[in-house]
Scaffold this active site. Structure first.
Site, PDB file in Angstrom:
ATOM      1  N   GLY A  93       0.767  -1.250   0.000  1.00 43.88           N
ATOM      2  CA  GLY A  93       0.000   0.000   0.000  1.00 43.88           C
ATOM      3  C   GLY A  93       0.793   1.293   0.000  1.00 43.88           C
ATOM      4  O   GLY A  93       0.370   2.289  -0.568  1.00 43.88           O
ATOM      5  N   ASP A 132       0.734   3.609   4.547  1.00 43.25           N
ATOM      6  CA  ASP A 132      -0.294   4.337   3.816  1.00 43.25           C
ATOM      7  C   ASP A 132      -1.448   4.726   4.732  1.00 43.25           C
ATOM      8  O   ASP A 132      -1.913   5.854   4.730  1.00 43.25           O
ATOM      9  CB  ASP A 132      -0.811   3.509   2.622  1.00 43.25           C
ATOM     10  CG  ASP A 132      -1.193   2.084   3.013  1.00 43.25           C
ATOM     11  OD1 ASP A 132      -0.978   1.692   4.176  1.00 43.25           O
ATOM     12  OD2 ASP A 132      -1.707   1.349   2.144  1.00 43.25           O
ATOM     13  N   ASP A 141      -5.343   1.501  10.555  1.00 45.95           N
ATOM     14  CA  ASP A 141      -6.733   1.244  10.927  1.00 45.95           C
ATOM     15  C   ASP A 141      -6.781   0.651  12.330  1.00 45.95           C
ATOM     16  O   ASP A 141      -6.918   1.363  13.317  1.00 45.95           O
ATOM     17  CB  ASP A 141      -7.367   0.327   9.875  1.00 45.95           C
ATOM     18  CG  ASP A 141      -8.824   0.029  10.166  1.00 45.95           C
ATOM     19  OD1 ASP A 141      -9.400   0.669  11.067  1.00 45.95           O
ATOM     20  OD2 ASP A 141      -9.397  -0.842   9.485  1.00 45.95           O
ATOM     21  N   LYS A 143      -7.164   6.128  10.549  1.00 45.14           N
ATOM     22  CA  LYS A 143      -8.608   5.966  10.783  1.00 45.14           C
ATOM     23  C   LYS A 143      -8.938   6.128  12.262  1.00 45.14           C
ATOM     24  O   LYS A 143      -8.059   6.087  13.121  1.00 45.14           O
ATOM     25  CB  LYS A 143      -9.061   4.589  10.302  1.00 45.14           C
ATOM     26  CG  LYS A 143      -9.183   4.496   8.788  1.00 45.14           C
ATOM     27  CD  LYS A 143      -9.951   3.245   8.383  1.00 45.14           C
ATOM     28  CE  LYS A 143      -9.830   3.007   6.904  1.00 45.14           C
ATOM     29  NZ  LYS A 143     -10.501   1.765   6.500  1.00 45.14           N
ATOM     30  N   PHE A 164     -13.833   3.491   3.921  1.00 41.00           N
ATOM     31  CA  PHE A 164     -12.877   2.671   3.181  1.00 41.00           C
ATOM     32  C   PHE A 164     -12.395   3.485   1.987  1.00 41.00           C
ATOM     33  O   PHE A 164     -13.183   4.032   1.235  1.00 41.00           O
ATOM     34  CB  PHE A 164     -13.523   1.362   2.719  1.00 41.00           C
ATOM     35  CG  PHE A 164     -12.535   0.470   2.034  1.00 41.00           C
ATOM     36  CD1 PHE A 164     -11.594  -0.234   2.767  1.00 41.00           C
ATOM     37  CD2 PHE A 164     -12.499   0.384   0.650  1.00 41.00           C
ATOM     38  CE1 PHE A 164     -10.645  -1.033   2.143  1.00 41.00           C
ATOM     39  CE2 PHE A 164     -11.560  -0.416   0.007  1.00 41.00           C
ATOM     40  CZ  PHE A 164     -10.628  -1.123   0.762  1.00 41.00           C
ATOM     41  N   VAL A 165     -11.084   3.582   1.823  1.00 41.66           N
ATOM     42  CA  VAL A 165     -10.518   4.430   0.765  1.00 41.66           C
ATOM     43  C   VAL A 165      -9.621   3.643  -0.184  1.00 41.66           C
ATOM     44  O   VAL A 165      -9.116   2.574   0.173  1.00 41.66           O
ATOM     45  CB  VAL A 165      -9.714   5.607   1.371  1.00 41.66           C
ATOM     46  CG1 VAL A 165     -10.626   6.578   2.092  1.00 41.66           C
ATOM     47  CG2 VAL A 165      -8.618   5.108   2.305  1.00 41.66           C
ATOM     48  N   ASP A 183      -5.594  -0.051  -2.125  1.00 37.61           N
ATOM     49  CA  ASP A 183      -6.365  -0.904  -3.023  1.00 37.61           C
ATOM     50  C   ASP A 183      -7.664  -1.409  -2.413  1.00 37.61           C
ATOM     51  O   ASP A 183      -7.852  -1.407  -1.199  1.00 37.61           O
ATOM     52  CB  ASP A 183      -5.538  -2.136  -3.392  1.00 37.61           C
ATOM     53  CG  ASP A 183      -5.434  -3.100  -2.213  1.00 37.61           C
ATOM     54  OD1 ASP A 183      -4.975  -2.673  -1.137  1.00 37.61           O
ATOM     55  OD2 ASP A 183      -5.845  -4.271  -2.353  1.00 37.61           O
ATOM     56  N   ARG A 205      -4.906   0.990  -7.048  1.00 34.20           N
ATOM     57  CA  ARG A 205      -3.673   1.590  -6.509  1.00 34.20           C
ATOM     58  C   ARG A 205      -3.127   2.695  -7.405  1.00 34.20           C
ATOM     59  O   ARG A 205      -2.349   3.535  -6.966  1.00 34.20           O
ATOM     60  CB  ARG A 205      -2.574   0.522  -6.379  1.00 34.20           C
ATOM     61  CG  ARG A 205      -2.882  -0.584  -5.401  1.00 34.20           C
ATOM     62  CD  ARG A 205      -1.611  -1.368  -5.098  1.00 34.20           C
ATOM     63  NE  ARG A 205      -1.872  -2.653  -4.470  1.00 34.20           N
ATOM     64  CZ  ARG A 205      -2.050  -2.841  -3.170  1.00 34.20           C
ATOM     65  NH1 ARG A 205      -2.016  -1.812  -2.344  1.00 34.20           N
ATOM     66  NH2 ARG A 205      -2.274  -4.046  -2.686  1.00 34.20           N
TER      67      ARG A 205
HETATM   68  P1  IMP Z   1      -4.243  -2.210  10.374  1.00 35.19           P
HETATM   69  O1  IMP Z   1      -3.262  -3.310  10.664  1.00 35.19           O
HETATM   70  O2  IMP Z   1      -5.648  -2.573  10.749  1.00 35.19           O
HETATM   71  O3  IMP Z   1      -3.824  -0.881  10.964  1.00 35.19           O
HETATM   72  O4  IMP Z   1      -4.340  -2.101   8.811  1.00 35.19           O
HETATM   73  C1  IMP Z   1      -3.476  -1.383   8.071  1.00 35.19           C
HETATM   74  C2  IMP Z   1      -3.396  -1.917   6.651  1.00 35.19           C
HETATM   75  O5  IMP Z   1      -4.664  -2.303   6.142  1.00 35.19           O
HETATM   76  C3  IMP Z   1      -2.909  -0.818   5.757  1.00 35.19           C
HETATM   77  O6  IMP Z   1      -1.532  -0.915   5.582  1.00 35.19           O
HETATM   78  C4  IMP Z   1      -3.655  -1.046   4.470  1.00 35.19           C
HETATM   79  O7  IMP Z   1      -2.891  -1.882   3.619  1.00 35.19           O
HETATM   80  C5  IMP Z   1      -4.901  -1.765   4.847  1.00 35.19           C
HETATM   81  N1  IMP Z   1      -6.064  -0.836   4.904  1.00 35.19           N
HETATM   82  C6  IMP Z   1      -6.660  -0.336   6.016  1.00 35.19           C
HETATM   83  N2  IMP Z   1      -7.674   0.480   5.708  1.00 35.19           N
HETATM   84  C7  IMP Z   1      -7.722   0.514   4.351  1.00 35.19           C
HETATM   85  C8  IMP Z   1      -8.565   1.238   3.409  1.00 35.19           C
HETATM   86  O8  IMP Z   1      -9.484   2.008   3.747  1.00 35.19           O
HETATM   87  N3  IMP Z   1      -8.287   1.024   2.093  1.00 35.19           N
HETATM   88  C9  IMP Z   1      -7.287   0.206   1.659  1.00 35.19           C
HETATM   89  N4  IMP Z   1      -6.490  -0.465   2.498  1.00 35.19           N
HETATM   90  C10 IMP Z   1      -6.695  -0.314   3.835  1.00 35.19           C
HETATM   91 MG    MG Z   2      -0.570  -1.464   3.917  1.00 34.16          MG
END
Ligand code: IMP
Ligand code: MG
Length: 180
Positions: free
Chosen positions: A45, A100, A103, A131, A152-153, A159, A165
């Site tokens: 990402g 990127d 979340d 987020k 969601f973006v 992606d 992407r």
């Molecule tokens: P986390 O481990 O839940 O913080 O997730 C982070 C990863 O999930 C990021 O590096 C992204 O690759 C993916 N991700 C989280 N939210 C989104 C979104 O809204 N769009 C696309 N990819 C996302």
């Molecule tokens: Mg990522």
């Protein structure tokens, strides 16, 4: 714009992203002026963000990559898969993780722990997007581009199921309950 089964609309323009990336780089240039940090982009990402950001870095620096995957479709699976681990010795290095979007924070927390275990001198994170969940959980992030709610973006490296992407702007998923 439709991608697979979902509708998206433009959310953050390429111009706004550009200004933000330059601002983040300026801060890093200042904070690390007497160090030689290693940027550690998390693939896939962050590849576009990392590229644009690192081009604005004017101090000596290194770049190394890791690849981790936790997302399937529009949801985190909660399960992290390391596909490409930390390759070079990060012992004694000042690491700046480049993400990127954050979340749940699971990805970033796992990498931070790993790096500290490898004897990194310091570990900080720069993320283009953050987020609400990460904000509420107080996930440790030093540099943040834009704060989001739960949308969601995609675009600018991000992606949906591998697609989207390539766009210069960032798009967000239309709430199916709202009129378009
Ligand atoms: P986390 O481990 O839940 O913080 O997730 C982070 C990863 O999930 C990021 O590096 C992204 O690759 C993916 N991700 C989280 N939210 C989104 C979104 O809204 N769009 C696309 N990819 C996302
Ligand atoms: Mg990522």
């Amino acid at each position: 714009m439709k991608i697979k089964d979902l509708e998206f609309k433009k959310f953050i323009s390429a111009e706004k992203i550009d200004a933000k990336v330059k601002g983040l780089a300026a801060q890093i240039n200042q904070d690390y002026h007497d160090r030689t940090p290693t940027f550690l982009p998390i693939l896939n990402g962050s590849f576009i963000f990392a590229s644009d950001l690192i081009k604005e870095i004017t101090i000596p620096c290194r770049v190394s990559f890791v690849k981790i995957s936790s997302y399937q479709g529009t949801q985190s699976t909660g399960q992290l898969k390391t596909i490409l681990g930390i390759e070079e010795s990060q012992f004694g290095q000042d690491i700046i993780i480049v993400e990127d979007i954050i979340d749940s924070g699971l990805t970033i927390q796992k990498i931070m722990e790993e790096l500290k275990g490898l004897g990194a001198k310091s570990v900080e994170t720069v993320t283009l997007l953050r987020k609400k969940t990460a904000r509420q959980k107080n996930v440790e992030v030093k540099y943040i581009g834009f704060d989001l709610e739960e949308e969601f973006v995609l675009g600018y490296g991000l992606d949906y199921d591998g697609l989207g992407r390539n766009y210069k702007d960032i798009y967000k998923q239309l709430d199916p309950a709202l009129p378009k």
